[in-house]
Design an enzyme around this catalytic site. Structure first.
Site, PDB file in Angstrom:
ATOM      1  N   ASN A 197      -6.513   5.551  10.529  1.00 13.81           N
ATOM      2  CA  ASN A 197      -7.784   5.892  11.163  1.00 13.81           C
ATOM      3  C   ASN A 197      -8.408   4.687  11.866  1.00 13.81           C
ATOM      4  O   ASN A 197      -8.882   4.785  13.006  1.00 13.81           O
ATOM      5  CB  ASN A 197      -8.737   6.442  10.105  1.00 13.81           C
ATOM      6  CG  ASN A 197     -10.155   6.595  10.610  1.00 13.81           C
ATOM      7  OD1 ASN A 197     -10.462   7.477  11.393  1.00 13.81           O
ATOM      8  ND2 ASN A 197     -11.047   5.722  10.137  1.00 13.81           N
ATOM      9  N   THR A 244      -9.502   2.699   6.481  1.00  9.42           N
ATOM     10  CA  THR A 244      -9.097   1.413   7.062  1.00  9.42           C
ATOM     11  C   THR A 244      -7.624   1.393   7.421  1.00  9.42           C
ATOM     12  O   THR A 244      -7.112   0.355   7.851  1.00  9.42           O
ATOM     13  CB  THR A 244      -9.387   0.251   6.088  1.00  9.42           C
ATOM     14  OG1 THR A 244      -8.656   0.478   4.878  1.00  9.42           O
ATOM     15  CG2 THR A 244     -10.860   0.140   5.790  1.00  9.42           C
ATOM     16  N   SER A 264      -6.936   1.912  12.916  1.00 10.10           N
ATOM     17  CA  SER A 264      -6.140   1.471  14.057  1.00 10.10           C
ATOM     18  C   SER A 264      -6.313   2.396  15.254  1.00 10.10           C
ATOM     19  O   SER A 264      -6.088   1.991  16.395  1.00 10.10           O
ATOM     20  CB  SER A 264      -4.660   1.386  13.671  1.00 10.10           C
ATOM     21  OG  SER A 264      -4.130   2.665  13.395  1.00 10.10           O
ATOM     22  N   ALA A 281     -11.152   6.196   1.399  1.00  3.41           N
ATOM     23  CA  ALA A 281     -10.143   5.223   0.970  1.00  3.41           C
ATOM     24  C   ALA A 281      -9.118   4.964   2.054  1.00  3.41           C
ATOM     25  O   ALA A 281      -8.572   3.865   2.159  1.00  3.41           O
ATOM     26  CB  ALA A 281      -9.447   5.718  -0.298  1.00  3.41           C
ATOM     27  N   ASP A 331      -2.772  12.466  22.064  1.00  4.33           N
ATOM     28  CA  ASP A 331      -1.509  12.149  21.404  1.00  4.33           C
ATOM     29  C   ASP A 331      -1.502  12.634  19.964  1.00  4.33           C
ATOM     30  O   ASP A 331      -0.442  12.751  19.352  1.00  4.33           O
ATOM     31  CB  ASP A 331      -1.254  10.640  21.421  1.00  4.33           C
ATOM     32  CG  ASP A 331      -0.713  10.156  22.763  1.00  4.33           C
ATOM     33  OD1 ASP A 331      -0.396  11.009  23.614  1.00  4.33           O
ATOM     34  OD2 ASP A 331      -0.617   8.935  22.949  1.00  4.33           O
ATOM     35  N   ASP A 351       0.813  -1.211   0.000  1.00  2.00           N
ATOM     36  CA  ASP A 351       0.000   0.000   0.000  1.00  2.00           C
ATOM     37  C   ASP A 351       0.847   1.262   0.000  1.00  2.00           C
ATOM     38  O   ASP A 351       0.489   2.267  -0.615  1.00  2.00           O
ATOM     39  CB  ASP A 351      -0.932   0.004   1.211  1.00  2.00           C
ATOM     40  CG  ASP A 351      -2.095  -0.965   1.042  1.00  2.00           C
ATOM     41  OD1 ASP A 351      -2.320  -1.437  -0.087  1.00  2.00           O
ATOM     42  OD2 ASP A 351      -2.774  -1.246   2.045  1.00  2.00           O
ATOM     43  N   GLY A 352       1.978   1.234   0.705  1.00  2.00           N
ATOM     44  CA  GLY A 352       2.849   2.400   0.717  1.00  2.00           C
ATOM     45  C   GLY A 352       3.354   2.742  -0.670  1.00  2.00           C
ATOM     46  O   GLY A 352       3.393   3.915  -1.057  1.00  2.00           O
TER      47      GLY A 352
END
Length: 255
Positions: free
Chosen positions: A159, A156, A161, A153, A145, A45-46
């Protein structure tokens, strides 16, 4: 449907992705990115985010095949039958977020984010933020924090996590999610219209410094960050039939 030609293959730097690229180029050829009909990204994904950012100037959709780890934005890797898969692929269109971050020095940094724009504490103490939406202060002080604004998109990714909601593709909303909110207790955020303009002001930047990130592009020592959807930019992603973003977002909520 006609078989797709003029494919440009791009790969991450991992040996697995580079080896896959060599085999695919040998089988299907390699078109220049600027004249390609479709760009195939090989990685995780990166790397998909990197490819989308790097090919915004090219009028070609991007089809990812997973040669990385998570691969939420990628299709299953398979070398055979690729041109047929590309011809039948479903297209998803995504508008990124535009971040405008102001540093303590007065420098202004702009960046686009397909997944999210996040603010994170850069010191040992919790951060203090003020949050405004469309010019109106909605939260005078959030002790946390960090906080983020994400697209459907990207809902998931970071956001999710951070216990934020998964947003359906086409829902025309953004999620504003807090990370480890201390005050107000357990405040997790809000759902906002896609056209909303969000502003974060760092209330104590000297004692409680913060950094901002847009899809991995970091800006340190920020005093304010503005986030809004950028409708003038549209990223086009291709997915195998029945495995598009909408289906993946639904599946993610039942696993």
């Amino acid at each position: 449907m006609p078989r797709v030609k003029n494919i440009a293959f791009l790969a991450s730097t991992t040996p697995e992705a580079q080896s896959a690229r060599e085999r695919l180029v040998a089988r299907y050829g390699q078109a220049p990115v600027e004249s390609a009909a479709i760009i195939v990204a090989l990685g995780g994904d990166g790397f998909m985010l990197e490819t989308l950012h790097g090919t915004m100037h090219v009028d070609a959709p991007v089809y990812g095949m997973n040669r990385g780890t998570v691969g939420f934005l990628m299709n299953t890797y398979r070398e055979t039958g690729l041109t047929g898969r590309l011809a039948e692929a479903e297209e998803a269109r995504i508008n990124p977020l535009r971040m405008v971050a102001t540093r303590q020095s007065g420098e202004i940094v702009e960046a686009l984010a397909i997944n999210e724009v996040s603010l994170l504490r850069a010191g040992p103490q919790a951060s203090r933020l003020s949050i405004s939406v469309d010019g109106r202060v909605r939260m005078e002080e959030l002790v946390c924090d960090g906080a983020l604004v994400c697209t459907p998109a990207g809902s998931t990714a970071y956001n999710y996590s951070a216990h934020g909601p998964i947003l359906p593709i086409g829902s025309e909303v953004l999620a504003l999610t807090a990370m480890a909110a201390f005050r107000p207790r357990r405040w997790r955020g809000a759902l906002l219209p896609k056209v909303a303009k969000v502003r974060f002001d760092v209330l104590d930047p000297g004692k409680r410094p913060m950094m901002a990130e847009a899809d991995g592009q970091s800006v340190r020592d920020v005093v304010s960050v503005e986030v809004a959807s950028e409708p003038s930019v549209c990223h086009r992603l291709l997915f195998d039939p029945g495995h598009g973003l909408e289906e993946r977002l639904l599946r993610e909520q039942f696993t």
